[in-house]
Write an enzyme that holds these catalytic residues in place. Structure first.
Site, PDB file in Angstrom:
ATOM      1  N   GLU A  79       0.809  -1.215   0.000  1.00 25.48           N
ATOM      2  CA  GLU A  79       0.000   0.000   0.000  1.00 25.48           C
ATOM      3  C   GLU A  79       0.844   1.268   0.000  1.00 25.48           C
ATOM      4  O   GLU A  79       0.476   2.289  -0.601  1.00 25.48           O
ATOM      5  CB  GLU A  79      -0.934   0.025   1.224  1.00 25.48           C
ATOM      6  N   ASP A  93      27.866  15.498 -28.877  1.00 26.55           N
ATOM      7  CA  ASP A  93      28.646  15.613 -30.114  1.00 26.55           C
ATOM      8  C   ASP A  93      29.307  16.970 -30.268  1.00 26.55           C
ATOM      9  O   ASP A  93      29.992  17.215 -31.246  1.00 26.55           O
ATOM     10  CB  ASP A  93      27.749  15.350 -31.328  1.00 26.55           C
TER      11      ASP A  93
END
Length: 416
Positions: free
Chosen positions: A268, A310
């Site tokens: 729960e 890059d």
């Protein structure tokens, strides 16, 4: 584009805005808040908890029902409120930037909202402006634009009218074109707007990142875990009912035992623990001026081992530091530094990172020197020339690309 130096007429601009749409990125409509809230109950673990709470209420276990419902609703509400507030903050930040553009219409200079710039408009730009559309340069004066937003390159690019070089294959080398969203660093220009809104280079990027993102690995993992718990619970309940039936136990008693087992097996507190943990992470990120639009993305960020990029300029500071100043023999030379300093100090226009590195390296007294004239840097000469005097002599100090400078030299100085 059927445009001339007088610009579009107001009627033609309105017609093109109707045809091509306003100069904004594609707006992805959000679902109503109630639908967004209810969609968060689709998690298998949440469904299992709701079923368990309903069975508890049906069998009279109101305490279990209340506890489970409070945990589920609190978890979902915390998740929803945190992400909704982050989305609203991001949207508010985007709308707070109200940009206008200066255009020529009916041979008059007008300031119009960015959203009203149409293809074919003649736009006037100067230092500090944000380019309102993709277009071609018609006129330029020492016009430099920073395109890091699109290319990742941190250094400004000079833009000028004329045909492209034959080897131009990307945005960075398109010296006769400008792109929406990039800032003007220096100079001024007149451009012809060609593409607006979602048709621009940045519009395509914005459209891709505003679409509903796919589930993160964390969301996929929690979904699979919820399905696993759901399957185990159903199997165990059926197994208990089967065993009790074979042992001829009372059906009601067997059912209540199976329900108690299902409630006991269900974690729960798990949804609540996950939501609170991620929310704490979002609060921590907010202190660092970062808006977290999706709580689940925090786990992805935290589990990252290697970040690949890059472009070095994306991560570095794009600053150059001067380490040595040497003569042709490679020996340290204060005269080389003095000449470079005079050139960089008296140079007007855009200061390059190299100029900043030279000026930051050492303070040289230039009070005795006075600039007479200057030939600014351009991409044909590839050098900047500054003529200075100190009352006794005049020096022409030239700085530029090594192959250009060496090609002009007829002699060189040695230590003696």
């Amino acid at each position: 584009m059927n445009a001339d130096s007088n610009g579009l007429s107001n009627a033609e601009a309105l017609s093109r805005l109707i045809k091509y749409g306003p100069n904004i990125f594609r707006d992805h409509h959000e679902l109503p808040l109630l639908i967004q809230f209810l969609s968060r109950f689709k998690n298998p673990l949440t469904i299992l908890l709701l079923v368990a709470s309903a069975i508890s209420a049906f069998t009279g276990e109101m305490t279990d029902f209340v506890i489970i419902m409070v945990m589920v609703i609190s978890s979902v509400t915390l998740d929803f409120v945190q992400e909704h507030r982050a989305s609203k903050a991001a949207e508010s930040l985007r709308r707070s930037v109200s940009v206008c553009a200066i255009v020529i219409r009916d041979n008059k200079t007008l300031e119009v909202p960015l959203v009203n710039v149409a293809p074919g408009d003649i736009v006037l730009l100067s230092a500090g402006d944000i380019i309102p559309a993709d277009g071609f340069v018609l006129e330029a004066d020492d016009f430099f634009v920073k395109q890091a937003l699109l290319t990742g390159e941190s250094y400004p690019v000079e833009k000028k009218p004329g045909p492209l070089a034959s080897d131009s294959i990307d945005l960075q080398s398109a010296t006769n074109a400008v792109f929406m969203g990039t800032p003007v660093v220096s100079g001024s220009a007149k451009i012809l707007a060609v593409k607006t809104g979602a048709s621009t280079a940045i519009g395509a990027i914005a459209d891709s990142i505003t679409r509903h993102p796919p589930p993160t690995s964390f969301e996929i993992s929690t979904h699979r875990f919820g399905l696993l718990i759901l399957r185990l619970t159903i199997l165990l309940v059926l197994f208990v009912l089967l065993v009790n039936a074979l042992m001829h136990k009372p059906l009601l008693e067997s059912f209540l035992f199976a329900v108690a087992l299902a409630v006991g097996l269900t974690p729960e507190l798990l949804p609540m623990v996950v939501s609170v943990t991620l929310a704490r992470g979002a609060v921590s990120m907010a202190r660092k001026q970062v808006i977290v639009k999706r709580l689940a993305s925090i786990q992805n960020l935290g589990s990252m081992d290697i970040l690949c990029t890059d472009k070095t300029g994306t991560l570095t500071e794009a600053r150059i530091t001067l380490q040595q100043h040497v003569d042709p023999q490679g020996n340290g030379s204060e005269r080389v530094l003095e000449l470079a300093y005079l050139n960089s100090f008296f140079e007007t226009g855009l200061k390059s990172p190299l100029d900043e590195a030279i000026l930051d390296h050492k303070n040289i007294v230039v009070d005795v020197w006075k600039k007479i004239d200057e030939i600014p840097f351009d991409f044909e000469r590839r050098r900047v020339s500054v003529l200075v005097e100190n009352g006794e002599s005049q020096w022409l100090v030239v700085k530029g690309a090594p192959e250009e400078i060496i090609g002009l030299c007829t002699c060189y100085s040695v230590t003696s």
